[in-house]
Design an enzyme around this catalytic site. Structure first.
Site, PDB file in Angstrom:
ATOM      1  N   THR A   1       0.824  -1.214   0.000  1.00 56.58           N
ATOM      2  CA  THR A   1       0.000   0.000   0.000  1.00 56.58           C
ATOM      3  C   THR A   1       0.854   1.258   0.000  1.00 56.58           C
ATOM      4  OG1 THR A   1      -1.773  -1.152   1.110  1.00 56.58           O
ATOM      5  CG2 THR A   1      -1.767   1.214   1.358  1.00 56.58           C
TER       6      THR A   1
ATOM      7  N   THR B   1       1.700  -4.201   4.368  1.00 60.64           N
ATOM      8  CA  THR B   1       1.522  -4.488   5.798  1.00 60.64           C
ATOM      9  C   THR B   1       0.974  -5.894   6.055  1.00 60.64           C
ATOM     10  OG1 THR B   1      -0.720  -3.574   5.813  1.00 60.64           O
ATOM     11  CG2 THR B   1       1.069  -2.064   6.400  1.00 60.64           C
ATOM     12  N   ASP B   2       0.267  -6.462   5.053  1.00 60.52           N
ATOM     13  CA  ASP B   2      -0.485  -7.693   5.329  1.00 60.52           C
ATOM     14  C   ASP B   2       0.383  -8.872   5.760  1.00 60.52           C
ATOM     15  OD1 ASP B   2      -2.767  -6.318   4.746  1.00 60.52           O
ATOM     16  OD2 ASP B   2      -3.148  -7.293   2.820  1.00 60.52           O
TER      17      ASP B   2
HETATM   18  N1  ASP Z   1      -2.679  -5.425   0.856  1.00 63.47           N
HETATM   19  C1  ASP Z   1      -1.610  -4.494   1.151  1.00 63.47           C
HETATM   20  C2  ASP Z   1      -0.309  -5.268   1.170  1.00 63.47           C
HETATM   21  O1  ASP Z   1      -0.052  -5.950   2.114  1.00 63.47           O
HETATM   22  C3  ASP Z   1      -1.871  -3.863   2.459  1.00 63.47           C
HETATM   23  C4  ASP Z   1      -0.848  -2.857   2.903  1.00 63.47           C
HETATM   24  O2  ASP Z   1       0.257  -2.751   2.418  1.00 63.47           O
HETATM   25  O3  ASP Z   1      -1.182  -2.105   3.862  1.00 63.47           O
HETATM   26  O4  ASP Z   1       0.437  -5.214   0.229  1.00 63.47           O
END
Ligand code: ASP
Length: 324
Positions: free
Chosen positions: A15, A95-96
């Site tokens: 993200t 983040t995931d």
């Molecule tokens: N779906 C995204 C990822 O993990 C979520 C994020 O980065 O906050 O790439």
């Protein structure tokens, strides 16, 4: 000649590099679209902190990363850190699955040089994007002398975490992460690290790995059928992590299937489906042949088990679980 620290920023997507069709609706966006040079260009103040090089390793949503990506990232980070022209590495990530990649890097990269990971909860063009500040904090942390020998550090939302025990606890908040029961490693004010470096040292050479054995996490709900366990083994799982209710309680219906699996040589770990807290040893472990994950979240216990199976070293697993 510049006296600034020299840092390589390795971008992997997420993200932090996401773009939303409408900046006012940051919940719908494509991850991993903004490239590494553009990420740096969006934060001109970075130039005052360090001499930066940008590199795009992947451009993926982190939910699409897996063991082959962890191995490639660890090999790249190790190579960068062996370069006398580089003082530190910063990795941008989704983040995931940040907790898996950070933990794998921790186990595969042995260095005194700072390694800092960061991410964002809002896409790059959101009205109040958190990525630029997080990237600034990550570079600032990577230049701080106190960051040396701390293994892999992760910073988001003004907080610093050690990789071991890191977990994403919230789907949307900017401060979505937590550390283990000892709490965060520090704060970006300063930046200040108020926990000592983790005792855990790198234990694997990623260059010796190509893939990792299949290990699945099974979420055990009230009344869940142990047929889940049989299905995972039939699909080829070589080990299992059970995200059990509470502090790792094994339902009666699962006891027989678990005992049969461990007797057949399949390692089974007891973790919790609660988002935080530890799972300590229990007499069930002797009775069923299971292993409690301690302070690790199920996601990181799975990585530990994959590595122990890849190295064919059950002792490695106990060493990983024993590390504070
Ligand atoms: N779906 C995204 C990822 O993990 C979520 C994020 O980065 O906050 O790439």
């Amino acid at each position: 000649m510049s006296a600034l620290p020299r840092i390589l920023v390795i971008a992997t997507g997420g993200t932090i590099a996401g773009l939303a069709p409408s900046p006012a609706e940051p919940g719908v966006y494509a991850a991993g679209v903004v490239d590494a040079p553009a990420l740096l260009a969006a934060v001109p103040a970075l130039g005052e902190l360090a001499e930066l090089r940008a590199e795009q390793l992947f451009a993926l949503d982190s939910s699409d990363l897996g063991p082959a990506h962890w191995i490639a990232l660890a090999c790249r980070v190790r190579l960068a850190l062996s370069d006398p022209e580089l003082d530190a590495v910063v990795v941008t990530h989704g983040t995931d699955t940040l907790e898996e990649s950070a933990y794998f890097l921790q186990l595969a990269v042995d260095t005194v040089k700072p390694v800092v990971m960061t991410a964002a909860m809002r896409p790059a063009n959101a009205l109040s994007a958190d990525g630029p500040a997080n990237l600034y904090d990550a570079v600032s942390l990577a230049t701080a002398p106190g960051s040396a020998s701390h293994g892999v550090l992760v910073t988001l939302g003004g907080t610093i975490f050690h990789a071991v025990g890191l977990r994403k606890l919230h789907t949307g908040r900017l401060d979505a992460f937590a550390g283990d029961r000892r709490g965060p490693a520090g704060s970006t004010n300063g930046p200040e690290l108020f926990r000592p470096p983790p005792a855990q040292r790198a234990l694997v050479d990623p260059a010796a790995l190509t893939e990792l054995p299949m290990v699945e996490i099974l979420h055990v709900a009230a009344g869940s059928s142990p047929a889940l366990l049989e299905a995972a083994l039939q699909a080829g799982a070589r080990g299992l992590v059970l995200a059990l209710p509470g502090n790792g309680t094994v339902p009666q219906a699962w006891r027989g299937p678990i005992a049969r699996a461990t007797a057949a040589g399949i390692p089974v770990m007891r973790a919790s489906r609660c988002g935080s807290g530890a799972v300590g040893r229990h007499p069930d472990d002797a009775a069923l042949g299971t292993l409690a994950v301690g302070d690790l979240p199920a996601s990181q216990a799975r990585v530990a088990l994959m590595l122990a199976l890849a190295r064919q070293q059950p002792a490695l697993l106990r060493q990983l679980l024993a590390a504070p």
